[in-house]
Design a protein around this motif. Structure first.
Motif, PDB file in Angstrom:
ATOM      1  N   LEU A 217       0.832  -1.210   0.000  1.00 19.04           N
ATOM      2  CA  LEU A 217       0.000   0.000   0.000  1.00 19.04           C
ATOM      3  C   LEU A 217       0.861   1.253   0.000  1.00 19.04           C
ATOM      4  O   LEU A 217       0.579   2.222  -0.720  1.00 19.04           O
ATOM      5  N   ASP A 218       1.933   1.244   0.782  1.00 20.66           N
ATOM      6  CA  ASP A 218       2.823   2.404   0.851  1.00 20.66           C
ATOM      7  C   ASP A 218       3.627   2.586  -0.426  1.00 20.66           C
ATOM      8  O   ASP A 218       4.115   3.682  -0.706  1.00 20.66           O
ATOM      9  N   LEU A 219       3.762   1.528  -1.213  1.00 24.00           N
ATOM     10  CA  LEU A 219       4.483   1.594  -2.487  1.00 24.00           C
ATOM     11  C   LEU A 219       3.557   1.898  -3.657  1.00 24.00           C
ATOM     12  O   LEU A 219       3.993   1.876  -4.811  1.00 24.00           O
ATOM     13  N   ARG A 220       2.277   2.154  -3.340  1.00 25.54           N
ATOM     14  CA  ARG A 220       1.243   2.322  -4.373  1.00 25.54           C
ATOM     15  C   ARG A 220       1.230   1.095  -5.295  1.00 25.54           C
ATOM     16  O   ARG A 220       0.990   1.200  -6.502  1.00 25.54           O
ATOM     17  N   HIS A 221       1.496  -0.072  -4.676  1.00 29.96           N
ATOM     18  CA  HIS A 221       1.481  -1.353  -5.382  1.00 29.96           C
ATOM     19  C   HIS A 221       2.383  -1.338  -6.611  1.00 29.96           C
ATOM     20  O   HIS A 221       2.037  -1.873  -7.673  1.00 29.96           O
ATOM     21  N   ALA A 222       3.545  -0.730  -6.464  1.00 27.60           N
ATOM     22  CA  ALA A 222       4.501  -0.621  -7.572  1.00 27.60           C
ATOM     23  C   ALA A 222       4.887  -1.996  -8.100  1.00 27.60           C
ATOM     24  O   ALA A 222       5.027  -2.962  -7.344  1.00 27.60           O
TER      25      ALA A 222
ATOM     26  N   PRO B 287       6.198  -8.523 -15.069  1.00 29.21           N
ATOM     27  CA  PRO B 287       5.892  -7.595 -13.984  1.00 29.21           C
ATOM     28  C   PRO B 287       4.958  -8.235 -12.957  1.00 29.21           C
ATOM     29  O   PRO B 287       4.047  -8.985 -13.303  1.00 29.21           O
ATOM     30  N   VAL B 288       5.214  -7.939 -11.683  1.00 26.62           N
ATOM     31  CA  VAL B 288       4.366  -8.401 -10.585  1.00 26.62           C
ATOM     32  C   VAL B 288       4.099  -7.211  -9.675  1.00 26.62           C
ATOM     33  O   VAL B 288       5.026  -6.491  -9.307  1.00 26.62           O
ATOM     34  N   LYS B 289       2.840  -6.992  -9.315  1.00 32.42           N
ATOM     35  CA  LYS B 289       2.500  -5.888  -8.431  1.00 32.42           C
ATOM     36  C   LYS B 289       2.855  -6.205  -6.977  1.00 32.42           C
ATOM     37  O   LYS B 289       2.759  -7.349  -6.540  1.00 32.42           O
ATOM     38  N   ALA B 290       3.235  -5.168  -6.245  1.00 35.72           N
ATOM     39  CA  ALA B 290       3.475  -5.287  -4.807  1.00 35.72           C
ATOM     40  C   ALA B 290       2.120  -5.214  -4.102  1.00 35.72           C
ATOM     41  O   ALA B 290       1.723  -4.190  -3.547  1.00 35.72           O
ATOM     42  N   ARG B 291       1.404  -6.310  -4.135  1.00 37.50           N
ATOM     43  CA  ARG B 291       0.061  -6.404  -3.563  1.00 37.50           C
ATOM     44  C   ARG B 291      -0.130  -7.839  -3.089  1.00 37.50           C
ATOM     45  O   ARG B 291       0.404  -8.772  -3.692  1.00 37.50           O
ATOM     46  N   MET B 292      -0.874  -8.046  -2.012  1.00 40.91           N
ATOM     47  CA  MET B 292      -0.958  -9.369  -1.411  1.00 40.91           C
ATOM     48  C   MET B 292      -1.418 -10.430  -2.407  1.00 40.91           C
ATOM     49  O   MET B 292      -0.814 -11.513  -2.496  1.00 40.91           O
ATOM     50  N   THR B 293      -2.467 -10.155  -3.181  1.00 36.85           N
ATOM     51  CA  THR B 293      -2.990 -11.163  -4.103  1.00 36.85           C
ATOM     52  C   THR B 293      -1.953 -11.564  -5.135  1.00 36.85           C
ATOM     53  O   THR B 293      -1.696 -12.756  -5.366  1.00 36.85           O
ATOM     54  N   GLU B 294      -1.331 -10.568  -5.788  1.00 34.58           N
ATOM     55  CA  GLU B 294      -0.332 -10.859  -6.813  1.00 34.58           C
ATOM     56  C   GLU B 294       0.907 -11.533  -6.215  1.00 34.58           C
ATOM     57  O   GLU B 294       1.507 -12.412  -6.839  1.00 34.58           O
ATOM     58  N   LEU B 295       1.273 -11.135  -4.990  1.00 29.29           N
ATOM     59  CA  LEU B 295       2.402 -11.780  -4.323  1.00 29.29           C
ATOM     60  C   LEU B 295       2.094 -13.254  -4.079  1.00 29.29           C
ATOM     61  O   LEU B 295       2.939 -14.133  -4.322  1.00 29.29           O
TER      62      LEU B 295
END
Length: 448
Positions: free
Chosen positions: A206-211, A219-227
């Motif tokens: 969230l603090d990374l704006r899901h970079a 590419p993989v988003k910094a988000r729980m689901t994608e992780l």
């Protein structure tokens, strides 16, 4: 005649002892510090008297944990004398130095560089670090077949009973590519189970704006689901801890149904009464949470839910407590940890009105545990006759034991295989359940 100089005497690497207290997140901090020190040529001592310096990684979440940390510091000083303190209680350097002025250095949580510098000052490293002594995945304090994967530090919530944000700061997520590379190294090193930890796993990125980050060429988003989707490609057990019940938690349930990650959620609900939850500064719509739990189990019937609850919170009435018991009957939590409320120095809840007498807290705690035991008995008995996957933790002459998908290490139950010695630590085997009690099961390995 030329004389060959005598070889210089071999240097003895300095030894560091470590005492790691508190949660798995603190254990990961200890592992990171030891990995850095090992890379510089230090060896790890298993005893106080064999160490040139002792690190005490402290916990300060509850006053009882603070007392345990202070006691551990005193023991290390008495046994060794050269002590460096770090961790959560290290944020209160004045308190530590007032009680133990002989402590050599005090640092706060995740201040790895400062800890290493303090060690250098007491026991300088050898001139030629032995980098080859450090495995690629780093030094771990857990058994070889499982490891904790910390994905973030800190927390953005301000629960009235908690002082973690004041010690560890706001949410600070690790870049997703770094997390996945570490996980991949662990899997390649033979780790069979990765336990994802943080202060708030649901808030990851969230603090990374899901970079986005690059992993395996995509590419993989910094988000729980994608992780979780990416971790599910590693072919190991992936277990989620400390999940805050945000709406997007619903997105990981299908991944559990597909067995990409374990059907296990550790969600600290803390209570069920809207009044108490409001005083705790927690989400208070528990009826909606019950609907979500029912939906989760429709999608993944074998989902295991672990949670923690606090009894005797300031202002908790008998009606509030009974509401909690009724909610547990509906929710059918599989694994439950309960704590009697206690003040924490610096927490807002200390100033709330209506503190519950200790005798009442004790009585409610026992009632809650008895209520949960009946729920657990029924849910465990339903496993008899089923076949489950088990990760072997230990083997001796009398048999083996391990854990199923429903069991996290150290905090949940075990699967016992009496007389089964033809397995090894780290094996994953299929087991037919023959017997169960409140928390553990017994069974036999199925050999097809």
């Amino acid at each position: 005649m030329t004389r060959t100089p005598a070889p210089a005497p071999a240097q003895t690497p300095p030894k560091v002892g470590v005492v790691s207290l508190g949660c798995p997140k603190a254990l990961v901090d200890s592992e990171r510090i030891l990995t850095r020190l090992r890379a510089e040529g230090y060896s790890i001592s298993s005893t106080y008297d064999g160490a040139d310096v002792v690190l005490v990684n402290t916990c300060g979440f509850l006053d009882s944990a603070r007392d345990e940390s202070l006691e551990a510091i005193g023991e290390a000083i008495a046994e060794n004398g050269k002590v460096i303190v770090t961790g959560c209680l290290g944020a209160e350097a004045g308190l530590i130095r007032e009680k133990y002025p002989q402590v050599l250095a005090v640092t706060g949580p995740h201040q790895y560089e400062q800890v290493v510098e303090a060690v250098h000052g007491v026991a300088p490293p050898l001139s030629h670090p032995f980098f080859d002594l450090v495995p690629e995945q780093g030094i771990r304090l857990t058994p070889r077949h499982y490891a904790y994967l910390k994905i973030s530090e800190g927390c953005n919530h301000r629960c009235s009973f908690c002082i973690i944000p004041s010690m560890r700061g706001d949410l600070a997520s690790r870049p997703v590519a770094d997390v996945l590379r570490e996980a991949e190294k662990l899997a390649k090193a033979g780790v069979k189970e990765i336990l994802v930890i943080s202060q708030d796993t649901s808030a990851y990125g969230l603090d990374l704006r899901h970079a986005e980050g690059k992993w395996r060429g995509r590419p993989v988003k910094a988000r729980m689901t994608e992780l979780c989707e990416a971790l599910g490609e590693l072919g190991v057990w992936v277990r989620l801890h400390y999940v805050y019940p945000y709406p997007h938690v619903d997105e990981v349930i299908p991944l559990m149904a597909e067995r990409k990650i374990l059907p296990y959620l550790d969600i600290p609900f803390q209570h069920a009464s809207p009044t108490v939850l409001k005083a705790m500064r927690r989400p208070a719509n528990q009826e909606k949470v019950l609907d979500r739990i029912r939906n989760w189990r429709t999608i993944t019937p074998d989902l295991t839910l672990r949670s923690t609850f606090i009894v005797g919170f300031p202002g908790e009435t008998e009606a509030d407590f009974q509401l909690l018991l009724d909610w547990l009957t509906e929710a059918q939590i599989d694994r439950l940890g309960a704590f009697k409320y206690e003040n924490v120095t610096g927490a807002a809840a200390n100033e709330l009105p209506g503190h519950v007498p200790e005798k009442v807290k004790e009585e409610r705690w026992h009632r809650l545990m008895a209520h949960q035991q009946a729920i657990s008995n029924a849910r465990m008995a339903a496993k008899i006759g089923s076949t489950i996957e088990v990760l072997i933790d230990e083997v001796d002459d009398e048999g083996a034991f391990g854990r199923s998908w429903a069991d996290a290490p150290e905090i949940d139950g075990c699967v016992y295989l009496n007389g089964e010695t033809d397995v090894a630590e780290g094996d994953v085997v299929r087991v037919r359940v023959a017997h169960a009690d409140n928390y553990d099961v017994w069974g036999e390995v199925v050999r097809d």
